[in-house]
Scaffold this motif. Sequence first.
Motif, PDB file in Angstrom:
ATOM      1  N   ALA A  53      40.917  40.586  21.877  1.00  0.00           N
ATOM      2  CA  ALA A  53      41.247  41.699  22.768  1.00  0.00           C
ATOM      3  C   ALA A  53      40.100  42.704  22.874  1.00  0.00           C
ATOM      4  O   ALA A  53      39.839  43.251  23.958  1.00  0.00           O
ATOM      5  CB  ALA A  53      42.520  42.400  22.292  1.00  0.00           C
ATOM      6  N   LEU A  54      39.416  42.937  21.775  1.00  0.00           N
ATOM      7  CA  LEU A  54      38.284  43.864  21.780  1.00  0.00           C
ATOM      8  C   LEU A  54      37.200  43.381  22.733  1.00  0.00           C
ATOM      9  O   LEU A  54      36.608  44.170  23.489  1.00  0.00           O
ATOM     10  CB  LEU A  54      37.730  44.011  20.368  1.00  0.00           C
ATOM     11  N   ARG A  55      36.937  42.079  22.717  1.00  0.00           N
ATOM     12  CA  ARG A  55      35.924  41.520  23.626  1.00  0.00           C
ATOM     13  C   ARG A  55      36.365  41.661  25.075  1.00  0.00           C
ATOM     14  O   ARG A  55      35.551  41.950  25.965  1.00  0.00           O
ATOM     15  CB  ARG A  55      35.675  40.037  23.293  1.00  0.00           C
ATOM     16  N   ARG A  57      38.265  44.021  26.287  1.00  0.00           N
ATOM     17  CA  ARG A  57      38.081  45.439  26.646  1.00  0.00           C
ATOM     18  C   ARG A  57      36.635  45.737  27.026  1.00  0.00           C
ATOM     19  O   ARG A  57      36.360  46.507  27.952  1.00  0.00           O
ATOM     20  CB  ARG A  57      38.507  46.339  25.479  1.00  0.00           C
ATOM     21  N   GLU A  58      35.712  45.135  26.316  1.00  0.00           N
ATOM     22  CA  GLU A  58      34.297  45.335  26.636  1.00  0.00           C
ATOM     23  C   GLU A  58      33.975  44.766  28.017  1.00  0.00           C
ATOM     24  O   GLU A  58      33.236  45.378  28.797  1.00  0.00           O
ATOM     25  CB  GLU A  58      33.430  44.671  25.565  1.00  0.00           C
ATOM     26  N   GLN A  60      36.045  44.468  30.467  1.00  0.00           N
ATOM     27  CA  GLN A  60      36.722  45.258  31.496  1.00  0.00           C
ATOM     28  C   GLN A  60      35.803  46.329  32.079  1.00  0.00           C
ATOM     29  O   GLN A  60      35.965  46.730  33.230  1.00  0.00           O
ATOM     30  CB  GLN A  60      37.977  45.909  30.922  1.00  0.00           C
ATOM     31  N   LYS A  61      34.845  46.775  31.313  1.00  0.00           N
ATOM     32  CA  LYS A  61      33.892  47.765  31.818  1.00  0.00           C
ATOM     33  C   LYS A  61      33.041  47.161  32.934  1.00  0.00           C
ATOM     34  O   LYS A  61      32.592  47.855  33.843  1.00  0.00           O
ATOM     35  CB  LYS A  61      32.997  48.259  30.681  1.00  0.00           C
ATOM     36  N   PRO A  64      36.223  46.195  36.176  1.00  0.00           N
ATOM     37  CA  PRO A  64      37.365  47.112  36.044  1.00  0.00           C
ATOM     38  C   PRO A  64      38.507  46.858  37.030  1.00  0.00           C
ATOM     39  O   PRO A  64      39.657  47.185  36.740  1.00  0.00           O
ATOM     40  CB  PRO A  64      36.735  48.492  36.281  1.00  0.00           C
ATOM     41  N   LEU A  69      44.194  43.555  30.723  1.00  0.00           N
ATOM     42  CA  LEU A  69      44.571  43.160  29.370  1.00  0.00           C
ATOM     43  C   LEU A  69      45.897  43.804  29.008  1.00  0.00           C
ATOM     44  O   LEU A  69      46.116  44.997  29.254  1.00  0.00           O
ATOM     45  CB  LEU A  69      43.507  43.610  28.366  1.00  0.00           C
ATOM     46  N   THR A  70      46.789  43.010  28.452  1.00  0.00           N
ATOM     47  CA  THR A  70      48.004  43.547  27.856  1.00  0.00           C
ATOM     48  C   THR A  70      48.151  42.915  26.478  1.00  0.00           C
ATOM     49  O   THR A  70      47.912  41.714  26.306  1.00  0.00           O
ATOM     50  CB  THR A  70      49.250  43.277  28.727  1.00  0.00           C
ATOM     51  N   GLN A  71      48.485  43.740  25.482  1.00  0.00           N
ATOM     52  CA  GLN A  71      48.577  43.263  24.099  1.00  0.00           C
ATOM     53  C   GLN A  71      50.007  43.334  23.587  1.00  0.00           C
ATOM     54  O   GLN A  71      50.712  44.314  23.834  1.00  0.00           O
ATOM     55  CB  GLN A  71      47.674  44.095  23.195  1.00  0.00           C
TER      56      GLN A  71
END
Length: 251
Positions: A53-55, A57-58, A60-61, A64, A69-71
């Motif tokens: 998920a962290l990857r 999010r990166e 998504q920049k 956008p 992402l949904t967790q």
Amino acid sequence: MNTSLVEILSDSLVIIPTYNEIENIESIIRVTLMQAPHFDVLIVDDNSPDGTALRVRELQKEFPDRLFLTQRDKKAGLGTAYIHGFLWGLRSEKKYAFFFEMDADFSHNPTDLSRLYKECKENNADVAIGSRYVKGVNVVNWPLRRVLLSYCASIYVKLITGMRVQDPTAGFICYRKEVLEGIDFDKIKFVGYAFQIEMKYKAYIKKYHLSEVSIVFTDRVRGKSKMNASIIKEAIFGVLAMRIRHLLGEE
């Protein structure tokens, strides 16, 4: 400016459930977002401890307007992950018309997304299935035992349900929005891979048009398979129970 407008107006959402897919996630997202027509991507991550998920999010920049992402708090099954994604997409302001199921590990080739899309958009299928068995057996890197298990499972499902689908266990699928809106997700029983069978069966008994598109399925190169004995048991006994419930009018 024109490219941005096309991206914003994308009518398709590719849903990719993930659990510990750090080795594949960036590549699968980038390749999917390169396809034409434009597809948005929703990652449904089950709290992967490996940083998946962290990857996302990166990334998504970088994307956008097209990558989401949904967790969820924990690993809760493939079926519930897809339902979570369907509901997210159906409620989205983007008004998606087509919803795709696709694995994160490249066993489903993102370049085939356009073929599934065309089958629904232009050829009027309600459900387009990426089929391993509609033209022979198109599976790469599986041991013979697993090929036979999968192929025999397909024959079993066809016999029990009456569906004329050569690959009823397939997990690479395009649904029209109307199909998903017509299915009561609260009545879906399966949470594992048998979910794929149940969704097709629900569409089949509601008289939606199911069509198969031949694909080549390639077993994952990186990461660990999620297949286990409980998944196989669910498929064998659950399909029979599903058919009986329908015959008794409980579906």
